[in-house]
Write a protein that holds these residues in place. Structure first.
Motif, mmCIF file in Angstrom:
data_model
loop_
_atom_site.group_PDB
_atom_site.id
_atom_site.type_symbol
_atom_site.label_atom_id
_atom_site.label_comp_id
_atom_site.label_asym_id
_atom_site.label_seq_id
_atom_site.Cartn_x
_atom_site.Cartn_y
_atom_site.Cartn_z
ATOM 1 N N LEU A 173 -2.631 8.316 20.857
ATOM 2 C CA LEU A 173 -3.316 8.709 22.087
ATOM 3 C C LEU A 173 -2.349 9.452 22.997
ATOM 4 O O LEU A 173 -1.481 8.852 23.611
ATOM 5 C CB LEU A 173 -3.876 7.483 22.810
ATOM 6 N N PHE A 192 -1.797 11.226 26.369
ATOM 7 C CA PHE A 192 -2.447 11.336 27.671
ATOM 8 C C PHE A 192 -1.865 12.498 28.465
ATOM 9 O O PHE A 192 -1.950 12.525 29.680
ATOM 10 C CB PHE A 192 -2.319 10.027 28.456
ATOM 11 N N ILE A 195 0.660 1.950 23.237
ATOM 12 C CA ILE A 195 0.411 2.187 24.635
ATOM 13 C C ILE A 195 1.543 2.968 25.290
ATOM 14 O O ILE A 195 1.317 3.836 26.124
ATOM 15 C CB ILE A 195 0.200 0.831 25.331
ATOM 16 N N TYR A 196 2.777 2.675 24.869
ATOM 17 C CA TYR A 196 3.916 3.386 25.434
ATOM 18 C C TYR A 196 3.837 4.868 25.133
ATOM 19 O O TYR A 196 4.214 5.709 25.952
ATOM 20 C CB TYR A 196 5.235 2.820 24.900
ATOM 21 N N ALA A 241 1.229 6.691 24.953
ATOM 22 C CA ALA A 241 0.330 7.303 25.933
ATOM 23 C C ALA A 241 1.036 7.500 27.274
ATOM 24 O O ALA A 241 0.919 8.555 27.909
ATOM 25 C CB ALA A 241 -0.914 6.438 26.108
ATOM 26 N N MET A 242 1.799 6.483 27.694
ATOM 27 C CA MET A 242 2.460 6.602 28.997
ATOM 28 C C MET A 242 3.561 7.658 28.981
ATOM 29 O O MET A 242 3.753 8.381 29.959
ATOM 30 C CB MET A 242 3.033 5.246 29.404
#
Lengths: 313, 301
Positions: free
Chosen positions: A48, A50, A102-103, A105-106
């Protein structure tokens, strides 16, 4: 998928400007390509990003600058924008794949923010105003992209439309080939089970990086097209809102389906143009669709349709 | 370049003032991430909501109740805003996030992103994007304090002080008390903790409420310093994400210290090379990713 479906879609694309407002249709094609490129990462590699607006908008600025200030022909401008986005994708991707989930994406979001700052501050970007009045120019130095052909009393920008449509088909074709190649199979393996793919001897990082570069370059191509169509490269193109929008388009249409992102892009762009009267409420509506989509509609239109028809679309 | 020690110290103090906000917000993200395994994108919007609770409580609540002279004062706002936002958080967790628990963690990020758009969109519709000033700063906190090397606004001293108390208080509760041990155990192995008869779903809900309550608390603290605007949260959250990537969300103390440190570095950058101060945290993130990909205090997600 069925050959007839593809032929029908091709015919639809070729005839569309005679039925639909061409500029709107071109906008659809840009965002459909953007979302399809994004889906190569999220849908087929499970990453993902972003920050995809950085590539979309970054390329728009580069193409705009080169065409407007250095007099490049449009096809070279698009090529330069695409290459720039690919290079930027190589840099961002090399950093981002060092973290997972998740990282990832960040990290992409934060790196895209650097691009946003640059777009705001660099001398050639026009700051808050962006690059305006970008000329469309002569394709290959011969065909005037501003030329309108009058059909049944309405002047239509057919040259620009078919240039856009050709680029879209090229980009979409590349994505389609990538997904259906052995390379694409490895990407899916990484998405399903990264440690397993690694243990089978695939260099997971390299595959992720290639997918990232390909995706960002094609997102860049979409941005370069957009810049020629609207003759504008603006901060919106590089903002996190745009990054979020492409996620929504892909999610709404169907993550990991071939036609989903295009369907999602069509839906979101149509909504945006139909709902101009609601003003700032459009953000609320987009957010609401996001929430509903995540809660009850994770497969998206095309994903659900594919499930009904029991085939992968 | 006139870089006297005094300029450096005063910018670093102002930086520390930003740093405590990074610390509170990344602390909240870390607490939520620990138990729910989601990145709470709506954190920035709820920080903004906290600031608006203070602003509206002061300006609008009185007229709304038919008593124009009534103002929700600053101290009450510090209590009310976290409660209101915490209750909203409980609602969000119970009605939405809970349903996503068995799916990929990325969906949590996407859902909260959608919520952030909704909240920000609503406020953009009713309020000025360039921001409103909050006039409720208590008398006792106005004026300046002489720190020896500079005159520092009293209010900012208060913000730094109370933020440190809240941060380290949270750290103490989580790392040193029995309640905290349940939380930490729930982070490690929720099934096992459930087997010991602890109501894990409730614990998760309350943790989320607490985490976003912290964001609202920070929002109230921010109201008198920064102008209260609908976009204050989205500007903040991206920086805080970078802070979280640098520090890693695995450790409570890590996220506090990283936040404080980066605020000071940002302040220091203002003295050395001002144009870079907006991006320095992102550049540090790049360096950390190159040198120590797991983050300074990191364990992998």
């Amino acid at each position: 998928m069925n050959r007839f479906v593809w032929l029908a879609l091709l015919a639809l694309g070729l005839l569309a400007p005679f039925a639909v407002y061409p500029v709107f249709m071109m906008k659809l094609l840009c965002f459909a390509l953007f979302a399809a490129a994004f889906n190569l990462l999220l849908g087929y590699t499970g990453l993902l990003s972003f920050g995809h607006a950085a590539f979309f908008g970054g390329a728009a600025y580069v193409t705009g600058h080169l065409v407007k200030n250095l007099g490049l022909t449009p096809e070279l401008g698009v090529l330069a924008g695409t290459l720039f986005a690919g290079l930027l994708g190589y840099l961002v991707g090399s950093l981002a794949i060092r973290r997972q989930g998740i990282y990832f994406a960040m990290v992409t979001l934060a790196l895209a923010q650097i691009v946003y700052f640059l777009a705001l501050k660099l001398p050639f970007t026009g700051g808050e105003d962006g690059l305006q009045g970008i000329p469309r120019g002569l394709l290959f130095g011969v065909i005037d992209l501003n030329r309108h052909v009058t059909v049944g009393g309405t002047p239509l920008p057919l040259a620009l439309y078919y240039f856009t449509f050709a680029l879209f088909c090229l980009g979409f074709g590349i994505i389609y080939r990538a997904i259906h190649s052995p390379f694409g199979q490895v990407l899916k393996a990484i998405r399903e089970n990264e440690p397993r793919a690694r243990s089978l001897g695939y260099k997971v990082e390299r595959f992720k990086l290639i997918a990232f570069v390909l995706s960002s370059a094609l997102a860049g191509m979409a941005g370069a097209m957009k810049c020629l169509i609207f003759q504008l490269a603006s901060l919106t193109d590089v903002s996190w809102h745009t990054s979020g929008e492409v996620v929504l388009m892909t999610l709404l249409g169907g993550v990991g389906t071939v036609l989903g992102p295009a369907a999602g892009a069509f839906t979101v762009v149509t909504l945006q143009s139909q709902l101009t009267m609601v003003g700032p409420w459009i953000t609320v509506i987009i957010g609401g669709i996001f929430v509903v989509c995540v809660l009850v509609f994770r497969r998206g239109f095309v994903g659900e349709l594919g499930r009904l028809l029991r085939r992968s679309l | 370049m006139g870089m006297s020690l005094q300029t450096v110290l005063s910018q670093v103090m102002l930086g520390l003032n930003n740093g405590v906000f990074y610390a509170i917000l990344s602390l909240g993200l870390a607490v939520i991430f620990g138990l729910l395994n989601i990145v709470n994108f709506v954190h920035g919007a709820l920080y903004m909501l906290g600031a608006y609770v203070a602003l509206l409580g002061f300006n609008q609540l009185g007229p709304l109740l038919g008593r124009p002279d009534f103002h929700l004062n600053y101290w009450a706002a510090l209590l009310v805003a976290p409660l209101v936002v915490g209750a909203l958080g409980v609602l969000i967790e119970k009605t939405m996030l809970r349903r996503l628990r068995k799916f990929d963690h990325l969906y949590g990020l996407l859902l909260t992103f959608g919520l952030a758009l909704i909240i920000q969109g609503v406020f953009t519709n009713y309020f000025n994007v360039s921001g409103d000033a909050y006039d409720g700063k208590p008398e006792v906190l106005s004026g300046v304090v002489d720190l020896g090397f500079m005159l520092f606004p009293k209010y900012r001293v208060w913000v730094i002080g109370i933020s440190l108390v809240v941060c380290f208080g949270t750290w103490f509760v989580i790392e040193r008390t029995k309640l905290g041990s349940y939380l930490r155990a729930g982070t490690e192995n929720p099934e096992l903790v459930k087997a010991f008869g602890i109501n894990v779903p409730l614990m998760i809900t309350l943790t989320y409420g607490f985490g976003v309550g912290l964001a609202a608390f920070a929002g109230v603290l921010a109201a008198p310093i920064y102008s209260v605007s609908p976009v204050m949260g989205s500007e903040m959250i991206i920086t805080v994400f970078a802070v979280v990537v640098i520090g890693g969300m695995g450790s409570i103390m890590g996220s506090i210290l990283t936040g404080l440190l980066l605020g000071m570095v940002e302040g220091f950058t203002k003295v050395v090379y001002a144009p870079a101060s907006g991006t320095v945290i992102f550049l540090i993130m790049v360096v950390v990713l190159l040198v120590k990909p797991a983050g300074l205090f990191g364990k992998e997600a």
